[in-house]
Design an enzyme around this catalytic site. Structure first.
Site, PDB file in Angstrom:
ATOM      1  N   LYS B  97       0.872  -1.180   0.000  1.00 22.60           N
ATOM      2  CA  LYS B  97       0.000   0.000   0.000  1.00 22.60           C
ATOM      3  C   LYS B  97       0.907   1.227   0.000  1.00 22.60           C
ATOM      4  O   LYS B  97       1.700   1.427   0.921  1.00 22.60           O
ATOM      5  CB  LYS B  97      -0.891   0.012   1.246  1.00 22.60           C
ATOM      6  CG  LYS B  97      -1.747   1.263   1.345  1.00 22.60           C
ATOM      7  CD  LYS B  97      -2.528   1.323   2.648  1.00 22.60           C
ATOM      8  CE  LYS B  97      -2.919   2.754   2.950  1.00 22.60           C
ATOM      9  NZ  LYS B  97      -3.486   2.920   4.278  1.00 22.60           N
ATOM     10  N   GLY B 158      -7.203   9.004  10.453  1.00 25.39           N
ATOM     11  CA  GLY B 158      -7.386   9.039  11.905  1.00 25.39           C
ATOM     12  C   GLY B 158      -8.461   9.970  12.418  1.00 25.39           C
ATOM     13  O   GLY B 158      -8.652  10.092  13.618  1.00 25.39           O
ATOM     14  N   ALA B 184      -9.243   5.471   5.037  1.00 32.18           N
ATOM     15  CA  ALA B 184      -9.063   6.638   5.927  1.00 32.18           C
ATOM     16  C   ALA B 184     -10.351   7.439   6.081  1.00 32.18           C
ATOM     17  O   ALA B 184     -11.047   7.717   5.115  1.00 32.18           O
ATOM     18  CB  ALA B 184      -7.948   7.555   5.452  1.00 32.18           C
ATOM     19  N   GLY B 185     -10.613   7.783   7.311  1.00 35.94           N
ATOM     20  CA  GLY B 185     -11.729   8.668   7.619  1.00 35.94           C
ATOM     21  C   GLY B 185     -12.979   7.975   8.102  1.00 35.94           C
ATOM     22  O   GLY B 185     -13.777   8.562   8.834  1.00 35.94           O
ATOM     23  N   ASN B 206      -8.974   1.383  10.340  1.00 41.13           N
ATOM     24  CA  ASN B 206      -8.021   1.151  11.422  1.00 41.13           C
ATOM     25  C   ASN B 206      -8.428   1.900  12.691  1.00 41.13           C
ATOM     26  O   ASN B 206      -8.883   1.315  13.676  1.00 41.13           O
ATOM     27  CB  ASN B 206      -6.612   1.552  10.979  1.00 41.13           C
ATOM     28  CG  ASN B 206      -5.547   1.276  12.047  1.00 41.13           C
ATOM     29  OD1 ASN B 206      -4.432   1.723  11.921  1.00 41.13           O
ATOM     30  ND2 ASN B 206      -5.859   0.545  13.100  1.00 41.13           N
ATOM     31  N   THR B 207      -8.328   3.236  12.634  1.00 46.65           N
ATOM     32  CA  THR B 207      -8.562   4.031  13.837  1.00 46.65           C
ATOM     33  C   THR B 207      -9.919   3.755  14.479  1.00 46.65           C
ATOM     34  O   THR B 207     -10.019   3.634  15.707  1.00 46.65           O
ATOM     35  CB  THR B 207      -8.451   5.535  13.504  1.00 46.65           C
ATOM     36  OG1 THR B 207      -7.182   5.753  12.895  1.00 46.65           O
ATOM     37  CG2 THR B 207      -8.560   6.398  14.751  1.00 46.65           C
TER      38      THR B 207
END
Lengths: 386, 260
Positions: B97, B158, B184-185, B206-207
């Site tokens: 990635k 994040g 993301a987001g 992830n976050t």
């Protein structure tokens, strides 16, 4: 333009008048905002803001979790030499102090590196006193060459260099710089730096910019709290960090919040800095710069370090020893200052896990061709583990 | 019904990719992966300590998963390429990635450097999944140089702010042939479901999982949300209208009459 012009633009500002006119409602209003201006950051450093410390803490905690997760990067300092040509009234390495001086041989550097890396740490910060005679750049480069075998990230906290010299150490494998201005107030700076090259205020002040221009990956700055009114010093440190972050987008900027510690010599702090003050400073920094790294060293007490985990800190030193050769040598040089949190790396690791934090031992990987070759020769460690 | 996602010659039955950063303790990762049913797991190579049994995140990722090392920390194409080569040399496979970020304030990707890195690594035989700011022309170029999928951000890394770039992602879904993986987001399972309903091929989270009160439970919630969103997309959601429409139309009898 350098940060010196930025400093000059604010240095004669009437800080006390600005702080006196603030109300708790002003602070509460600032806490509702996503983006905080320089003036709002200054307001968060006021005595008035102390009444909203818990609200600041809640927001700072949330922002830190959002941007960094529950992780704390661990590193440790390695003192290479305590010879110094400066007479800084607050420092144990002061050239006038009669202390045991020592510069590690390359063999001793390797011995110390082995001992430190065996604890799992992969980030190292190498320090010297300010003596180009006893710790010349060639010597530091030789040390870096040895340390690269043991550590994936090497930072330096040495005398300020020019841009070309920063390029040289980066090419040798350094990725981080720590350099403290000690005190931003130019008058106080002149008073407490009695003699030596460190008296050159501007050369030190602009060192972080030179490192950023040389493409240093991370730059850590700070004021030594206790040398002047902490609120003003905190303001200029934040201003400096913002200046660097805005201009050098590809360098990771962080701030340390060190307080004066007992050391050889008789200097007494000019200004008292309480735990509450340090906390307010950290919280204001976090609200002002949500992605800023915040470093807390073993200068602080174990109990205090445990309690501030949730207040914005992202990096901590562990297993520190401020003596030259203090990890393995019987004849170690005298310490720069007394360490307060004396817990081992393992004890810090366990403490972090118990508090719901992930201790990060490695957060960077050098990208030089020999490292890639090394991984190839290792025959695919990843595949074996996987 | 067979509905697998094909990337780099691999067929995936689960469309939730997960990350391994920001967890309070690495030992929780196997449970999170199990509950998420994810088959693709990304990790920052810069954080992998091959020499440490305890700290090596790879020890917590099941062998059945596809490793997706990322180039987090790379500030330009050259650094991203070097990190990718280290990852492959270290035996982490040939999926990568690309993350090229030279903005430490907002962590937004540098699309230009990302295209350069993608082109180089595709030629070297990597299966390249580039993280990018959603921009149609950039996505087309990434596709042209051989990206196996493109990974537009929903909001900055994040932030858990959701699909702030929804309209731009929608255009990518309509115009780009390689899979679109929203990365993301995404902060809530409902947002993951929304991305999937729009037609995203997969989402990477992830976050939102790592910083949840109960990461394992949240991983399960995301798995269900991604599945629900995918099913809704396949089922072709009904038209959106501004005015109510009776399910028994007043003129329905006319159709009935004609049919007799």
């Amino acid at each position: 333009m350098s940060f010196y012009e930025c400093y000059n633009a604010y240095k004669d500002f009437d800080f006390n008048k600005f702080w006196r006119e603030l109300t708790p409602q002003d602070i509460a209003g600032i806490l509702t905002k996503d983006n905080i201006s320089v003036w709002e950051y200054l307001a968060l450093l006021s005595e008035t803001a102390e009444s909203l410390l818990e609200d600041m803490a809640k927001k700072a905690h949330k922002l830190t979790r959002q941007h960094f997760g529950p992780t704390i990067l661990l590193y440790t300092p390695l003192y290479l030499s305590n010879y110094c040509v400066n007479r800084c009234s607050y420092c144990g390495y002061n050239a006038a102090n009669k202390i045991r001086r020592k510069t590690l041989t390359i063999q001793e550097v390797e011995q110390e590196a082995q001992a430190i890396s065996s604890q799992g740490l992969r980030h190292i910060l190498i320090l010297t006193g300010e003596s180009k005679y006893h710790a010349p750049l060639d010597y530091i480069m030789d040390c870096i060459h040895v340390l690269r075998k043991y550590f994936s990230s090497i930072s330096i906290e040495i005398y300020p260099l020019d841009t070309e010299e920063y390029r040289q150490v980066i090419a040798a494998g350094v990725d981080g710089l720590t350099i403290y201005q000690e005190v931003y107030d130019e008058g106080v700076y002149d008073d407490i730096h009695l003699s030596g090259p460190k008296k050159n205020y501007r050369f030190r002040l602009e060192a972080p910019e030179r490192a950023c221009e040389a493409k240093m990956r991370s730059v850590n700055i700070g004021a030594l709290l206790g040398l002047n009114d902490w609120r003003k010093e905190a303001f200029f440190t934040g201003l400096h960090a913002k200046y660097l972050q805005d201009r050098y987008l590809d360098t990771e900027i962080s701030v340390s919040v060190p307080r004066l510690r007992p050391h050889a010599g008789s200097f007494q702090p000019n200004a008292k800095v309480t735990d509450k003050n340090v906390v307010q400073y950290m919280l204001a920094l976090r609200l002002f710069m949500p992605r800023l790294g915040i470093t807390v060293s073993t200068r602080e007490r174990a109990e205090f370090r445990d309690n501030i985990l949730r207040l914005g800190v992202t990096k901590m030193s562990a297993g520190s020893c401020t003596k030259v050769g203090g990890h393995t040598l019987e004849e170690a040089g005298e310490e720069q200052f007394a360490v307060s949190d004396t817990r081992s790396v393992e004890e810090i690791r366990v403490m972090l896990l118990q508090n719901g934090y992930d201790p990060v031992f490695k957060d960077w990987h050098p990208l030089t061709e020999d490292v890639i070759k090394g991984e190839e020769n290792a025959g695919g460690n990843c595949a074996e583990n996987f | 019904m067979e509905d697998s996602l094909l990337i780099g010659g691999r067929a995936l039955n689960n469309r939730l990719f997960i990350g391994t950063g920001k967890f309070p303790n690495k030992t929780i990762i196997p449970e999170v992966i199990k509950e998420s049913q994810s088959q693709v797991v990304t990790m920052a190579l810069r954080r992998v300590d091959f020499d440490s049994e305890q700290e090596n995140v790879l020890n917590y990722i099941p062998k059945s998963c596809i490793l997706l090392p990322n180039t987090s920390g790379a500030r330009n194409a050259d650094e991203a390429v070097r990190i990718a080569r280290i990852a492959r040399a270290a035996g982490c496979g040939n999926w990568i990635k690309i993350e090229v970020i030279s903005d430490n304030k907002y962590l937004l990707p540098d699309n230009y450097e990302t295209i350069k890195a993608t082109e180089i690594l595709v030629k070297e035989g990597f299966v390249v999944l580039p993280y990018m700011s959603p921009d149609l022309m950039v996505a087309k170029k990434l596709q042209d140089v051989g990206a196996a999928a493109v990974m537009p951000l929903g909001a900055p890394i994040g932030t858990n702010r959701g699909l702030k770039t929804k309209e731009l992602i929608r255009i990518l879904i309509e115009e780009i042939e390689v899979p679109i993986v929203v990365d993301a987001g995404i902060g809530k399972p409902s947002e993951a479901a929304e991305a999937m309903e729009m037609g995203a091929a997969a989402v990477l989270v992830n976050t939102a999982i790592a910083t949840a009160g109960d990461p394992v439970l949240m991983a399960g919630a995301f798995n269900l949300a991604v599945q629900a969103g995918r099913k809704a997309y396949l089922a072709k959601t009904g038209r959106t209208k501004y005015y109510a429409e009776a399910s028994s139309p007043l003129t329905g009898f006319l159709t009935y009459e004609e049919a007799i």
